[in-house]
Design a protein around this motif. Sequence first.
Motif, PDB file in Angstrom:
ATOM      1  N   ASP A  21       0.680  -1.438  -0.182  1.00 35.92           N
ATOM      2  CA  ASP A  21      -0.270   0.044  -0.363  1.00 35.92           C
ATOM      3  C   ASP A  21       0.552   0.977  -0.031  1.00 35.92           C
ATOM      4  OD1 ASP A  21       0.933   0.482   2.287  1.00 35.92           O
ATOM      5  OD2 ASP A  21      -0.947  -0.479   3.904  1.00 35.92           O
ATOM      6  N   ALA A  22       0.041   2.414   0.178  1.00 38.84           N
ATOM      7  CA  ALA A  22       1.186   3.514   0.515  1.00 38.84           C
ATOM      8  C   ALA A  22       2.484   3.509   0.917  1.00 38.84           C
ATOM      9  CB  ALA A  22      -0.300   5.476   0.307  1.00 38.84           C
ATOM     10  N   ASP A  23       1.979   2.843   2.068  1.00 41.00           N
ATOM     11  CA  ASP A  23       3.172   3.281   2.722  1.00 41.00           C
ATOM     12  C   ASP A  23       4.530   2.043   2.458  1.00 41.00           C
ATOM     13  OD1 ASP A  23       1.981   5.483   4.311  1.00 41.00           O
ATOM     14  OD2 ASP A  23       0.634   3.625   5.873  1.00 41.00           O
ATOM     15  N   SER A  24       4.529   1.051   1.439  1.00 41.44           N
ATOM     16  CA  SER A  24       5.677   0.684   1.362  1.00 41.44           C
ATOM     17  C   SER A  24       6.405   0.843   0.764  1.00 41.44           C
ATOM     18  CB  SER A  24       4.597  -0.696   0.040  1.00 41.44           C
ATOM     19  OG  SER A  24       3.413  -1.483   0.970  1.00 41.44           O
ATOM     20  N   VAL A  25       8.251   0.052   1.656  1.00 37.98           N
ATOM     21  CA  VAL A  25       8.907   0.141   0.921  1.00 37.98           C
ATOM     22  C   VAL A  25       9.133  -1.172   0.326  1.00 37.98           C
ATOM     23  CG1 VAL A  25      11.124   1.340   0.964  1.00 37.98           C
ATOM     24  CG2 VAL A  25       9.116   2.600   2.680  1.00 37.98           C
ATOM     25  N   TYR A  26       9.177  -1.102  -1.533  1.00 33.01           N
ATOM     26  CA  TYR A  26       9.828  -1.819  -2.258  1.00 33.01           C
ATOM     27  C   TYR A  26      11.105  -1.950  -1.953  1.00 33.01           C
ATOM     28  CZ  TYR A  26      10.190  -6.034  -5.072  1.00 33.01           C
ATOM     29  OH  TYR A  26      11.093  -7.273  -6.443  1.00 33.01           O
ATOM     30  N   LEU A  27      12.084  -2.834  -2.243  1.00 35.67           N
ATOM     31  CA  LEU A  27      14.066  -2.821  -2.229  1.00 35.67           C
ATOM     32  C   LEU A  27      13.577  -4.042  -3.666  1.00 35.67           C
ATOM     33  CD1 LEU A  27      16.763  -1.548  -1.696  1.00 35.67           C
ATOM     34  CD2 LEU A  27      16.663  -4.269  -0.843  1.00 35.67           C
ATOM     35  N   VAL A  28      14.432  -3.268  -4.538  1.00 36.71           N
ATOM     36  CA  VAL A  28      14.817  -4.059  -5.879  1.00 36.71           C
ATOM     37  C   VAL A  28      15.564  -4.347  -5.887  1.00 36.71           C
ATOM     38  CG1 VAL A  28      14.587  -3.801  -8.818  1.00 36.71           C
ATOM     39  CG2 VAL A  28      13.362  -1.818  -7.763  1.00 36.71           C
ATOM     40  N   VAL A  29      16.034  -5.563  -5.908  1.00 31.36           N
ATOM     41  CA  VAL A  29      17.173  -6.538  -5.527  1.00 31.36           C
ATOM     42  C   VAL A  29      18.023  -6.696  -6.941  1.00 31.36           C
ATOM     43  CG1 VAL A  29      18.844  -7.780  -4.219  1.00 31.36           C
ATOM     44  CG2 VAL A  29      16.560  -6.266  -2.930  1.00 31.36           C
ATOM     45  N   LEU A  30      16.775  -8.099  -7.310  1.00 34.58           N
ATOM     46  CA  LEU A  30      17.764  -8.830  -8.716  1.00 34.58           C
ATOM     47  C   LEU A  30      17.120  -7.580  -9.945  1.00 34.58           C
ATOM     48  CD1 LEU A  30      14.844 -11.276  -7.716  1.00 34.58           C
ATOM     49  CD2 LEU A  30      17.376 -11.328  -7.521  1.00 34.58           C
ATOM     50  N   PRO A  31      18.302  -7.714 -11.242  1.00 29.53           N
ATOM     51  CA  PRO A  31      18.590  -6.905 -12.210  1.00 29.53           C
ATOM     52  C   PRO A  31      16.381  -6.268 -12.331  1.00 29.53           C
ATOM     53  CG  PRO A  31      19.252  -8.543 -12.788  1.00 29.53           C
ATOM     54  CD  PRO A  31      18.336  -8.824 -11.508  1.00 29.53           C
ATOM     55  N   ALA A  32      16.482  -4.829 -12.219  1.00 33.72           N
ATOM     56  CA  ALA A  32      15.301  -4.063 -12.231  1.00 33.72           C
ATOM     57  C   ALA A  32      13.617  -4.490 -13.780  1.00 33.72           C
ATOM     58  CB  ALA A  32      15.287  -2.838 -12.281  1.00 33.72           C
ATOM     59  N   ALA A  33      14.427  -5.170 -14.921  1.00 35.16           N
ATOM     60  CA  ALA A  33      14.178  -5.093 -16.052  1.00 35.16           C
ATOM     61  C   ALA A  33      13.215  -6.637 -16.222  1.00 35.16           C
ATOM     62  CB  ALA A  33      14.632  -5.447 -17.017  1.00 35.16           C
ATOM     63  N   HIS A  34      13.687  -7.281 -14.927  1.00 32.93           N
ATOM     64  CA  HIS A  34      13.149  -9.243 -14.923  1.00 32.93           C
ATOM     65  C   HIS A  34      11.587  -9.185 -14.129  1.00 32.93           C
ATOM     66  CE1 HIS A  34      12.336 -12.976 -13.915  1.00 32.93           C
ATOM     67  NE2 HIS A  34      13.604 -13.040 -14.403  1.00 32.93           N
ATOM     68  N   ASN A  35      10.863 -10.197 -14.673  1.00 28.69           N
ATOM     69  CA  ASN A  35       9.680  -9.377 -14.386  1.00 28.69           C
ATOM     70  C   ASN A  35       8.996 -10.295 -13.430  1.00 28.69           C
ATOM     71  OD1 ASN A  35       6.434  -9.954 -16.438  1.00 28.69           O
ATOM     72  ND2 ASN A  35       7.066 -11.282 -14.786  1.00 28.69           N
ATOM     73  N   PHE A  36      10.495 -10.386 -12.429  1.00 33.66           N
ATOM     74  CA  PHE A  36       9.881 -11.014 -10.871  1.00 33.66           C
ATOM     75  C   PHE A  36      10.344  -9.769  -9.644  1.00 33.66           C
ATOM     76  CE2 PHE A  36      11.402 -13.228  -6.730  1.00 33.66           C
ATOM     77  CZ  PHE A  36      10.475 -13.087  -5.829  1.00 33.66           C
TER      78      PHE A  36
ATOM     79  N   LEU B 153       9.859  -6.588 -11.537  1.00 32.93           N
ATOM     80  CA  LEU B 153       8.877  -5.435 -11.896  1.00 32.93           C
ATOM     81  C   LEU B 153       7.894  -5.858 -11.506  1.00 32.93           C
ATOM     82  CD1 LEU B 153       9.700  -2.711 -14.000  1.00 32.93           C
ATOM     83  CD2 LEU B 153       8.945  -4.906 -15.876  1.00 32.93           C
ATOM     84  N   SER B 154       7.857  -6.461 -11.397  1.00 30.82           N
ATOM     85  CA  SER B 154       5.602  -6.886 -11.283  1.00 30.82           C
ATOM     86  C   SER B 154       4.991  -7.508 -10.186  1.00 30.82           C
ATOM     87  CB  SER B 154       4.978  -7.385 -12.194  1.00 30.82           C
ATOM     88  OG  SER B 154       5.296  -8.785 -12.652  1.00 30.82           O
ATOM     89  N   SER B 155       6.225  -8.328  -9.270  1.00 26.94           N
ATOM     90  CA  SER B 155       5.473  -9.213  -8.515  1.00 26.94           C
ATOM     91  C   SER B 155       5.448  -9.173  -7.138  1.00 26.94           C
ATOM     92  CB  SER B 155       5.876 -10.936  -8.602  1.00 26.94           C
ATOM     93  OG  SER B 155       5.797 -11.771  -9.483  1.00 26.94           O
ATOM     94  N   PRO B 156       5.480  -7.804  -6.309  1.00 26.41           N
ATOM     95  CA  PRO B 156       4.711  -7.137  -6.839  1.00 26.41           C
ATOM     96  C   PRO B 156       5.254  -5.843  -7.555  1.00 26.41           C
ATOM     97  CG  PRO B 156       4.238  -7.034  -4.291  1.00 26.41           C
ATOM     98  CD  PRO B 156       5.077  -8.209  -4.444  1.00 26.41           C
ATOM     99  N   GLY B 157       7.108  -5.734  -7.180  1.00 24.01           N
ATOM    100  CA  GLY B 157       7.754  -5.286  -7.459  1.00 24.01           C
ATOM    101  C   GLY B 157       7.596  -4.140  -8.176  1.00 24.01           C
TER     102      GLY B 157
END
Length: 548
Positions: A235-250, A252-256
Motif C-alpha cells: 500500500d502507500a506506506d510500502s517501501v520496495y527494495l529492487v534487489v534483482l535486475p530491475a527489468a526482470h519480471n519478478f 518488476l511486477s511481483s509486486p515489484g
Amino acid sequence: MNTAQADAPTWPEEFAERYRAAGWWRGETFGRMLRERAAAHPERTAVVDPASDRRWSYRELDERADRLAAGLLARGIAPGDRVVVQLPNVAEFFEVIFALFRIGALPVFALPAHRETEIGYFCSFTEAVAYVTAAEHDGYDYRGLATTVRATAPGLRHVLIAGTDPGPFESLDAVRADAVPPGAAFDPRFDQPAPGDLAFLQLSGGSTGVPKLIPRTHDDYLYSLYGSNEICEVDADSVYLVVLPAAHNFPLSSPGSLGTLLAGATVVLCPRPSPEVAFPLIAREGVTITGLVPPLALLWTEAAATTGHDLSSLEVLLVGGAKFSEEAARRVRPALGCTLQQVFGMAEGLVNYTRLDDPEETVVTTQGRPISPGDEIRIVDDEDRDLPAGATGHLLTRGPYTIRGYWRAPEHNARSFTADGFYRTGDVVRLTPTGHLVVEGRAKDQINRGGEKIAAEEVENHLLAHPAVHDANVVGEPDPYLGERTCAYVILRAGAEPPRPVAVKRFVRERGLAAYKVPDRVVFVETFPHTGVGKISKKELRSTAPTD
Ligand code: OOB
C-alpha cells in the motif's frame, strides 16, 4: 493498431469481454497511471537511487518522463517502435520506460548481463530503432557493447546513454533537453496507447536456440499488479527494495517496482544484491518488502545472524524464480524476522503466491496459488490428458494476464500453446488439496541456475561453432548453492587437438554471451547415452556425473 501489435497473438474477443466484465482489465495505461499518481500526491517519494544519491518525487518522475518522451518523439521514435532497454538498477530505468509508455513505443527488456550476441539479436529481431544503456556499471563498459551492436544492427538509429559520460553517443540528458516545460498542461501527443495495446516486450527464459519475446499489454500487466499488491499487502506506506535486475519480471511486477508505483509507494534501487549493500539500505530507507531468488535468500539468512543493521522494518520477503527448498524456507522467519511468501511465476503470465495468512507448513512446502480466479490451471500427462486430482504432471495455464503467443513466433507458438490457448509452461507440478502448487520438476530443455534461465539449445549452438567440437549437450546438474549449474558434455571431432575445458568456456564467453550462460563444467565424452528410440537421453546424461 500498428505493426508491432499485429505480430502479437491476443485473446479472443469472448475472453477479452469476460476479463473486462469481471473488472480485471480496467482500461488503464501505464502512462496515465503515473500521471494520476503524480497529480494525487506529487511530493511523495517515488524512486530512491542510493548509488547516485537521488530521490525523485512522483512529480519529478512524471515530469522527467514527459520531457524525455518529448525528446524521443523529436528524434522520430513513434508509437509501436521497439527500443531495447538495458539498464542496471538506476533511477533512469523508470524515466525511460514511462517515457516510452507515454509514446506507445515498446521497451524490450534486456538484462545487464546480456552481451553482444543477445543485444544484437534483440535489436535486429525486433527491428529496434533505439538502444538505451548505461555508460558503465560493475566494471563493464556498455558503450563498447553499444559500438559493436550499432555496427551490426542496421535499423538502430539511436544509442542513448544514461549517465554523464556518453562517449560517442547521445546522453539521456541531451534528449531530455528538448523539454516540454515542467508543469505544462497535458500534452496531447502522449498517452496515445489504448489499454489493450502492447506495453512492452519481456524476455522468455527460453528453451530454444534464441530467446523468445513476450508481448504484454497495459490491461493485462496492470491487472497482475493490482492482484499482486492485494496479495502482498503493498500500500502507500510500502517501501520496495529492487534487489534483482530491475527489468526482470519478478522485481518488476511481483509486486515489484511497478506494483509499488501503482500503490503510490516508494521504490528503492539496490545497486548490488549482497547483504553488505542491501542491509544498510533496508535500515536507512525502512524497506518493508523485497524479492530474492533462492541463492540470495540463503545468503541473506546467513548474513542476518551477524549483521549490526536494523532489519526490523522488513515485513515480507518474496522468494521465487527457482525452487526454494523447504529447509531454507524454514530459516527465513527466525533469521530475518519477516514473513516469507513463495512466488512461482513466469514472464509469460501466471504468477502464484503463498498468502500472508497461509499456515507456516503451506508457506514452506508449496509455491503458492494463482493470483486470479480467472487463472485456469490444467495438469496433464504427455498426451495432454487431464490427470486425477493430486497427480504430478505438466502445467498448462490460460488467463487474464497470460499471453496467447510469443511475438513474431508462429511456429514456436504452435508448440508452446494448445489449440485452445493454454500456455505449456514446461513445469512439472502437482496441486495440493488446498489449491496450492508444488513444483516437482521441469520438462523443458532449460537449466535454472539459481533463477537465471539458460536454454540448453542456445549454449549447444555456440559450442558447436568451436572447430574441435563434433557434438554437444548441455544439462543441469545439482549445485548446493545455485540449485542447478550447467554441464556441457562434448564429443570432440576425430583427429582434433583436444582443447582444455577452460578454453571451451572461454570460447563461449568470447562469442559475446551473458556470463551466466557459460557452462560451469565442460566434460569430454566418447558417446552420448540414447533412449530406446535412438534420441539422446538428457535424463541419463544428467545422472552420469563424471569428473573432469
Ligand atoms: C520467473 O520468471 P521467468 O520467466 O524468468 O521464469 C519462469 C520459470 C517457471 O516456468 C519455472 O520453471 C521457474 O521459472 N520458476 C520456479 C519458481 N519460480 C519460477 N520454479 C520453482 N519454484 C519457483 N518458485 O522466474 C518469475 C516471474 C515472476 C515472479 C517470480 C518468478
